[in-house]
Design an enzyme around this catalytic site. Structure first.
Site, PDB file in Angstrom:
ATOM      1  N   ASP A 164       0.815  -1.211   0.000  1.00 40.76           N
ATOM      2  CA  ASP A 164       0.000   0.000   0.000  1.00 40.76           C
ATOM      3  C   ASP A 164       0.849   1.263   0.000  1.00 40.76           C
ATOM      4  O   ASP A 164       0.688   2.147  -0.858  1.00 40.76           O
ATOM      5  CB  ASP A 164      -0.935   0.019   1.209  1.00 40.76           C
ATOM      6  CG  ASP A 164      -2.098  -0.946   1.068  1.00 40.76           C
ATOM      7  OD1 ASP A 164      -1.884  -2.037   0.518  1.00 40.76           O
ATOM      8  OD2 ASP A 164      -3.207  -0.621   1.501  1.00 40.76           O
ATOM      9  N   ARG A 186       0.328   5.256  17.872  1.00 39.03           N
ATOM     10  CA  ARG A 186       0.043   6.295  16.873  1.00 39.03           C
ATOM     11  C   ARG A 186       0.471   7.707  17.321  1.00 39.03           C
ATOM     12  O   ARG A 186       1.100   8.425  16.544  1.00 39.03           O
ATOM     13  CB  ARG A 186      -1.438   6.268  16.480  1.00 39.03           C
ATOM     14  CG  ARG A 186      -1.869   4.967  15.818  1.00 39.03           C
ATOM     15  CD  ARG A 186      -0.924   4.561  14.691  1.00 39.03           C
ATOM     16  NE  ARG A 186      -1.299   3.307  14.069  1.00 39.03           N
ATOM     17  CZ  ARG A 186      -0.451   2.309  13.850  1.00 39.03           C
ATOM     18  NH1 ARG A 186       0.813   2.400  14.245  1.00 39.03           N
ATOM     19  NH2 ARG A 186      -0.845   1.215  13.239  1.00 39.03           N
ATOM     20  N   ASP A 244      -7.066   4.147  12.575  1.00 43.03           N
ATOM     21  CA  ASP A 244      -5.738   4.756  12.505  1.00 43.03           C
ATOM     22  C   ASP A 244      -5.725   6.099  11.789  1.00 43.03           C
ATOM     23  O   ASP A 244      -4.945   6.989  12.144  1.00 43.03           O
ATOM     24  CB  ASP A 244      -4.759   3.792  11.825  1.00 43.03           C
ATOM     25  CG  ASP A 244      -4.212   2.767  12.805  1.00 43.03           C
ATOM     26  OD1 ASP A 244      -4.389   2.954  14.018  1.00 43.03           O
ATOM     27  OD2 ASP A 244      -3.606   1.779  12.354  1.00 43.03           O
ATOM     28  N   SER A 289      -4.596  -8.839   8.033  1.00 41.71           N
ATOM     29  CA  SER A 289      -3.616  -7.768   8.188  1.00 41.71           C
ATOM     30  C   SER A 289      -3.086  -7.762   9.612  1.00 41.71           C
ATOM     31  O   SER A 289      -3.775  -8.185  10.551  1.00 41.71           O
ATOM     32  CB  SER A 289      -4.236  -6.407   7.848  1.00 41.71           C
ATOM     33  OG  SER A 289      -5.254  -6.082   8.778  1.00 41.71           O
TER      34      SER A 289
END
Length: 415
Positions: free
Chosen positions: A15, A94, A123, A179
């Site tokens: 990605d 994050r 996210d 994922s």
């Protein structure tokens, strides 16, 4: 004419590699930012791949100690658990990564930050709320929310076709049908075959922990010491003169991760509520985090006043929501964190834990700041407690119950 600089949060995967090329074709100078928060990645290989695709530069920053010291351990101090089960491993990483990427943007004079988070996930919210809190004048480009990008790339097959066309290296090994997101605190698994909550996860999916049948047949006993709620050291094994004593925060987490993996500690399979309103299924492995949370929870109950503990529980649930939803840098989170830190003034002591076959058991605890009074609670001596006082205590508390019983009995007679 100089091109605008954009900092791309880069992983080296399909990605973000396609996004890198797409941004370059949009006439940006792209600097890739790779944060090492403890994931098991080949950063040199990812850097070379980014440069091959055309990145202006690549920054690899080791944030492991920063993440452990300023995010993971304070979260354990505050008792943060989202919806009573999730220890917030991804959510905490994050804001840590956002600090690094914003610092890079400011240093290089960038105008934009970009990321590869999807339009349905948490996210994107966490990254962007953190970025805007730290860098209000900054701008974020999120390709997976731009029609010209998501209409062109409907799925993985479109990305692979684009990668082949643009000579972007694609991994030869087949991608797992789910994922993952990994850091030193945890690893998560979601999407793909896991999207059906009724499906049992495939065998071999977990990377950090052994299956219970393959775990050690002996227990590990550890002394974990906290100071004002923060884990500061561990002694392994407990109580032995030649025991290993660990005081470095990063080493502490790495060591507990290793032991936790050997004993199959920290696996959960849950359905959680995303901030956007969707429910999602996630599998998590949180090894050291689970051990430290269990030890801290026990010491907290031992040390804190009953009512303070209950108010603290309310505040920690609020703070867990703030962190999960991306509000680490919000005014309400700053305020709540201060309150939670204040509650930990007396949470100092040592907890002895046993880890074995997937479970964490508390064996003992000691503290010089606990409210526990052995004489007062003893069944062998009075210790200053007057048993006759309990009669009045019971009578007062019974008034409400007697009145309720009288009322319900009268109501039944009327009917």
């Amino acid at each position: 004419m100089d091109r605008d600089i954009i900092i791309l949060a880069y992983s080296g995967g399909l990605d973000t590699s396609c996004i890198l090329k797409w941004l370059i074709q949009k006439n940006y100078d792209v600097v890739c930012y790779i944060a090492d928060v403890g994931q098991n990645d080949d950063f040199e290989k990812a850097s070379q791949k980014a440069k091959l695709i055309g990145a202006k530069d690549v920054i690899v920053e080791d944030l492991r100690e920063e993440f452990v010291t300023n995010y993971m351990l304070p979260a354990i101090q505050m008792g943060l658990v989202y919806e009573s089960r999730y220890y917030l491993g991804t959510s905490l990483a994050r804001p840590c990564i956002s600090v690094g990427i914003v610092n890079a943007a400011r240093k290089l004079g960038a105008k934009y930050i970009s990321h590869g988070a999807t339009g349905k996930g948490n996210d994107q919210v966490r990254f962007e709320l953190s970025v805007y809190s730290l860098w209000p004048e900054g701008k974020v480009i999120a390709p997976w929310r731009l029609p010209e990008f998501f209409n062109r790339f409907q799925g993985r097959s479109d990305l692979i076709e684009y990668a082949n066309k643009e000579n972007i290296p694609v991994a030869a090994t087949p991608k797992a049908p789910w994922s993952t997101d990994e850091n030193i605190m945890h690893i998560s698994y979601e999407s793909g075959v896991l999207e059906d909550p009724s499906v049992i996860p495939p065998s071999g999916i977990y990377k950090m922990t052994r299956e219970l049948a393959q775990t050690d047949d002996y227990a590990s006993i550890i002394d974990i010491t906290f100071q004002k709620g923060l884990a500061v050291s561990a002694q392994i094994p407990s109580g032995q003169e030649k025991a290993l004593i660990i005081t470095d925060a990063l080493t502490l987490v790495e060591t507990l991760n290793k032991l936790g993996g050997q004993h199959g500690i920290g696996r959960i399979d849950i359905v959680e509520n995303r901030f956007l309103g969707l429910k999602s299924r996630g599998l998590y492995e949180t090894l050291a985090g689970t051990i430290l949370h269990e030890a801290h929870l026990d010491l907290e109950a031992y040390a804190l006043d009953k009512e303070v503990l209950r108010i603290k529980k309310y505040l920690q649930d609020k703070m867990a929501d703030f962190v999960y939803n991306g509000f680490w840098f919000s005014p309400e989170a700053f305020y709540t964190r201060k309150c939670l830190e204040m509650s930990q003034e007396s949470v100092t002591g040592t907890v002895t834990v046993q880890i074995f076959k997937g479970s964490v058991s508390i064996l003992a605890r000691k503290s010089t700041t606990s409210l526990y009074n052995k004489d007062l609670v003893s069944m062998d001596i009075a210790g200053g407690f007057s048993p006759e006082d309990s009669t009045g205590f019971i009578n007062i508390n019974a008034v409400r119950l007697k009145e309720y019983a009288r009322f319900t009995a009268a109501t039944k007679k009327i009917k």
